[in-house]
Design a protein around this motif. Structure first.
Motif, PDB file in Angstrom:
ATOM      1  N   UNK A  52       0.834  -1.196   0.000  1.00 55.38           N
ATOM      2  CA  UNK A  52       0.000   0.000   0.000  1.00 55.38           C
ATOM      3  C   UNK A  52       0.873   1.251   0.000  1.00 55.38           C
ATOM      4  N   UNK A  53       0.417   2.243  -0.728  1.00 54.28           N
ATOM      5  CA  UNK A  53       1.040   3.557  -0.712  1.00 54.28           C
ATOM      6  C   UNK A  53      -0.027   4.594  -1.023  1.00 54.28           C
ATOM      7  N   UNK A  54       0.084   5.775  -0.435  1.00 54.51           N
ATOM      8  CA  UNK A  54      -0.913   6.821  -0.691  1.00 54.51           C
ATOM      9  C   UNK A  54      -0.988   7.179  -2.160  1.00 54.51           C
ATOM     10  N   UNK A  55       0.148   6.989  -2.850  1.00 50.32           N
ATOM     11  CA  UNK A  55       0.212   7.271  -4.277  1.00 50.32           C
ATOM     12  C   UNK A  55       0.636   5.995  -4.996  1.00 50.32           C
ATOM     13  N   UNK A  56      -0.008   5.703  -6.116  1.00 51.56           N
ATOM     14  CA  UNK A  56       0.400   4.566  -6.924  1.00 51.56           C
ATOM     15  C   UNK A  56       1.702   4.926  -7.636  1.00 51.56           C
ATOM     16  N   UNK A  57       2.732   4.102  -7.421  1.00 59.18           N
ATOM     17  CA  UNK A  57       4.054   4.368  -7.976  1.00 59.18           C
ATOM     18  C   UNK A  57       4.634   3.048  -8.479  1.00 59.18           C
ATOM     19  N   UNK A  61       6.594   0.187  -6.461  1.00 58.05           N
ATOM     20  CA  UNK A  61       5.631  -0.904  -6.242  1.00 58.05           C
ATOM     21  C   UNK A  61       4.650  -0.586  -5.116  1.00 58.05           C
ATOM     22  N   UNK A  62       4.132   0.634  -5.131  1.00 55.36           N
ATOM     23  CA  UNK A  62       3.081   1.003  -4.178  1.00 55.36           C
ATOM     24  C   UNK A  62       1.802   1.286  -4.943  1.00 55.36           C
ATOM     25  N   UNK A  63       0.682   0.928  -4.332  1.00 55.81           N
ATOM     26  CA  UNK A  63      -0.618   1.152  -4.983  1.00 55.81           C
ATOM     27  C   UNK A  63      -1.631   1.615  -3.942  1.00 55.81           C
ATOM     28  N   UNK A  64      -2.326   2.685  -4.273  1.00 53.67           N
ATOM     29  CA  UNK A  64      -3.288   3.271  -3.337  1.00 53.67           C
ATOM     30  C   UNK A  64      -4.560   2.438  -3.175  1.00 53.67           C
ATOM     31  N   UNK A  65      -4.771   1.454  -4.045  1.00 49.63           N
ATOM     32  CA  UNK A  65      -5.975   0.619  -3.945  1.00 49.63           C
ATOM     33  C   UNK A  65      -5.758  -0.680  -3.181  1.00 49.63           C
ATOM     34  N   UNK A  66      -4.588  -0.853  -2.589  1.00 49.59           N
ATOM     35  CA  UNK A  66      -4.342  -2.055  -1.793  1.00 49.59           C
ATOM     36  C   UNK A  66      -4.904  -1.873  -0.385  1.00 49.59           C
TER      37      UNK A  66
END
Length: 100
Positions: A52-57, A61-66
Motif C-alpha cells: 500500500x502507498x498513498x500514491x500509486x508508484x 511498487x506502491x498502490x493506493x488501492x491495496x
C-alpha cells in the motif's frame, strides 16, 4: 520467452449485452463478485511484492488501492461492480442459468 505478435488492426469486439436485463435478485451476487474481483487483484499484487502507498508508484511498487474493498472509493468499487455485472449479463446472454 515467446515473442508476442501484435495485430495493429485489432479492434475489441465484446458480445453486445445491451439486451440483457439483470434481475434484481442478482444485485447481491454482483456485489459479492465485485468484492472478490478486488480481493483476487489485491492478493496477486501483494504476491508480486506490491504494498500500500498513498500514491500509486510503479517504480516503488506502491498502490493506493491495496486496501479492503470497503475502503475503496465509490468510483473504484463501481469499476469492480461493472466488471461483475457484465460477467453476469454475459453468462445469462450465453444461455446459462444462475440459481442459488
Amino acid at each position: 520467452k515467446m515473442k508476442r505478435m501484435i495485430d495493429k488492426e485489432y479492434i475489441p469486439a465484446p458480445i453486445n449485452l445491451s439486451d440483457v436485463e439483470l434481475p434484481n435478485d442478482l444485485e447481491q451476487l454482483t456485489e459479492l463478485i465485485a468484492r472478490n474481483v478486488h480481493e483476487v487483484w489485491a492478493q496477486k499484487k501483494l504476491q508480486q511484492g506490491w504494498k500500500y502507498g498513498e500514491v500509486t508508484d510503479v517504480e516503488q511498487n506502491t498502490h493506493s488501492s491495496l486496501v479492503p474493498y470497503e475502503q475503496l472509493s465509490e468510483q473504484e468499487r463501481s469499476y469492480d461492480r461493472d466488471t461483475a455485472m457484465k460477467t453476469i449479463r454475459l453468462i445469462l446472454k450465453l444461455g446459462y442459468k444462475i440459481s442459488k
